[in-house]
Design a protein around this motif. Structure first.
Motif, PDB file in Angstrom:
ATOM      1  N   GLY A   9       0.916  -1.363   0.000  1.00  0.00           N
ATOM      2  CA  GLY A   9       0.050  -0.084   0.107  1.00  0.00           C
ATOM      3  C   GLY A   9       0.790   0.921   0.025  1.00  0.00           C
ATOM      4  N   GLY A  10       0.109   2.484  -0.059  1.00  0.00           N
ATOM      5  CA  GLY A  10       0.957   3.686   0.007  1.00  0.00           C
ATOM      6  C   GLY A  10       0.199   4.866  -0.623  1.00  0.00           C
ATOM      7  N   LEU A  11       0.746   5.734  -0.852  1.00  0.00           N
ATOM      8  CA  LEU A  11       0.255   6.975  -1.602  1.00  0.00           C
ATOM      9  C   LEU A  11       0.803   7.123  -3.129  1.00  0.00           C
ATOM     10  CD1 LEU A  11      -1.106   9.787  -1.473  1.00  0.00           C
ATOM     11  CD2 LEU A  11       1.315  10.749  -0.912  1.00  0.00           C
ATOM     12  N   VAL A  12      -0.327   7.249  -3.886  1.00  0.00           N
ATOM     13  CA  VAL A  12       0.000   7.372  -5.349  1.00  0.00           C
ATOM     14  C   VAL A  12      -0.811   8.372  -5.959  1.00  0.00           C
ATOM     15  CG1 VAL A  12      -1.697   5.673  -5.978  1.00  0.00           C
ATOM     16  CG2 VAL A  12       0.164   5.947  -7.587  1.00  0.00           C
ATOM     17  N   GLN A  13      -0.458   9.053  -6.949  1.00  0.00           N
ATOM     18  CA  GLN A  13      -1.278  10.018  -7.799  1.00  0.00           C
ATOM     19  C   GLN A  13      -2.173   9.243  -8.559  1.00  0.00           C
ATOM     20  OE1 GLN A  13       1.620  12.695 -10.068  1.00  0.00           O
ATOM     21  NE2 GLN A  13       1.507  14.152  -8.181  1.00  0.00           N
ATOM     22  N   ALA A  14      -3.281   9.989  -8.982  1.00  0.00           N
ATOM     23  CA  ALA A  14      -4.247   9.401  -9.828  1.00  0.00           C
ATOM     24  C   ALA A  14      -3.755   8.898 -11.217  1.00  0.00           C
ATOM     25  CB  ALA A  14      -5.404  10.369 -10.147  1.00  0.00           C
ATOM     26  N   GLY A  15      -4.281   7.846 -11.636  1.00  0.00           N
ATOM     27  CA  GLY A  15      -3.634   7.467 -12.941  1.00  0.00           C
ATOM     28  C   GLY A  15      -2.272   6.550 -12.771  1.00  0.00           C
ATOM     29  N   GLY A  16      -1.926   6.463 -11.252  1.00  0.00           N
ATOM     30  CA  GLY A  16      -0.862   5.478 -11.144  1.00  0.00           C
ATOM     31  C   GLY A  16      -1.178   3.821 -10.756  1.00  0.00           C
ATOM     32  N   SER A  17      -0.168   3.322 -10.475  1.00  0.00           N
ATOM     33  CA  SER A  17      -0.337   1.937 -10.043  1.00  0.00           C
ATOM     34  C   SER A  17       0.347   1.607  -8.607  1.00  0.00           C
ATOM     35  CB  SER A  17       0.213   0.922 -11.268  1.00  0.00           C
ATOM     36  OG  SER A  17      -0.307   1.226 -12.424  1.00  0.00           O
ATOM     37  N   LEU A  18      -0.417   0.516  -7.974  1.00  0.00           N
ATOM     38  CA  LEU A  18       0.318  -0.239  -6.912  1.00  0.00           C
ATOM     39  C   LEU A  18      -0.335  -1.721  -7.009  1.00  0.00           C
ATOM     40  CD1 LEU A  18      -0.935   2.237  -4.023  1.00  0.00           C
ATOM     41  CD2 LEU A  18       1.459   2.009  -4.891  1.00  0.00           C
ATOM     42  N   ARG A  19       0.925  -2.396  -6.297  1.00  0.00           N
ATOM     43  CA  ARG A  19       0.678  -3.948  -6.201  1.00  0.00           C
ATOM     44  C   ARG A  19       0.525  -4.056  -5.045  1.00  0.00           C
ATOM     45  NH1 ARG A  19       4.484  -9.096  -7.602  1.00  0.00           N
ATOM     46  NH2 ARG A  19       2.869 -10.331  -8.515  1.00  0.00           N
ATOM     47  N   ASP A  89     -10.663   5.188  -5.306  1.00  0.00           N
ATOM     48  CA  ASP A  89     -10.078   3.882  -4.757  1.00  0.00           C
ATOM     49  C   ASP A  89      -9.389   4.047  -3.481  1.00  0.00           C
ATOM     50  OD1 ASP A  89      -9.045   3.504  -8.069  1.00  0.00           O
ATOM     51  OD2 ASP A  89     -10.487   2.528  -7.152  1.00  0.00           O
ATOM     52  N   THR A  90      -9.471   5.392  -2.916  1.00  0.00           N
ATOM     53  CA  THR A  90      -8.626   5.546  -1.526  1.00  0.00           C
ATOM     54  C   THR A  90      -9.622   4.764  -0.463  1.00  0.00           C
ATOM     55  OG1 THR A  90      -7.686   7.823  -2.073  1.00  0.00           O
ATOM     56  CG2 THR A  90      -8.059   7.107   0.187  1.00  0.00           C
ATOM     57  N   GLY A 110      -4.652  -5.199   7.095  1.00  0.00           N
ATOM     58  CA  GLY A 110      -5.148  -4.204   6.412  1.00  0.00           C
ATOM     59  C   GLY A 110      -3.867  -3.209   5.853  1.00  0.00           C
ATOM     60  N   THR A 111      -3.975  -2.697   4.691  1.00  0.00           N
ATOM     61  CA  THR A 111      -2.923  -1.789   4.285  1.00  0.00           C
ATOM     62  C   THR A 111      -3.650  -0.532   3.634  1.00  0.00           C
ATOM     63  OG1 THR A 111      -1.138  -1.546   2.804  1.00  0.00           O
ATOM     64  CG2 THR A 111      -2.754  -2.876   1.887  1.00  0.00           C
TER      65      THR A 111
END
Length: 117
Positions: A9-19, A89-90, A110-111
């Protein structure tokens, strides 16, 4: 006992990706269904994606085409690849697994996923 450890998990800008990853340990013989849920602040928990032991998947309509759930049975791990992230999605994302041998479901801690606009 079964322990689930999530990461990614983490902080990402809109349009970005996380796994996201969720690894199960302990008495984890014969994991059946694995899933990801999320709960945004002030909202009910919702199912994001689910994958069965034979690889069948289903997704919430809000994430179809953007998120992909997968699993590595040798590692007792479930993944959630999240692309084209949106501020909506937050949420706190939690994994859940159902183990056939214990006939019980187990939750991860949870993350947090935060998507900035």
């Amino acid at each position: 006992q079964v322990q689930l450890v999530e990461s990614g998990g983490g902080l990402v800008q809109a349009g970005g990706s996380l796994r996201l990853s969720c690894a199960a340990s302990g008495t984890v013989f014969r994991i059946n269904t694995m899933a990801w849920y999320r709960q945004a602040s002030g909202k009910q928990r919702e199912l994001v994606a689910r994958i069965t032991s034979d690889g069948s998947t289903n997704y919430a309509d809000s994430v179809k085409g953007r998120f992909t759930i997968s699993r590595d049975n040798a590692k007792n791990t479930v993944y959630l690849q999240m692309n084209s992230l949106k501020p909506e999605d937050t949420a706190v994302y939690r994994c859940w697994v159902y183990i056939t041998t214990t006939r019980d479901g187990y939750w991860g801690q949870g993350t947090q996923v935060t998507v900035s606009s």
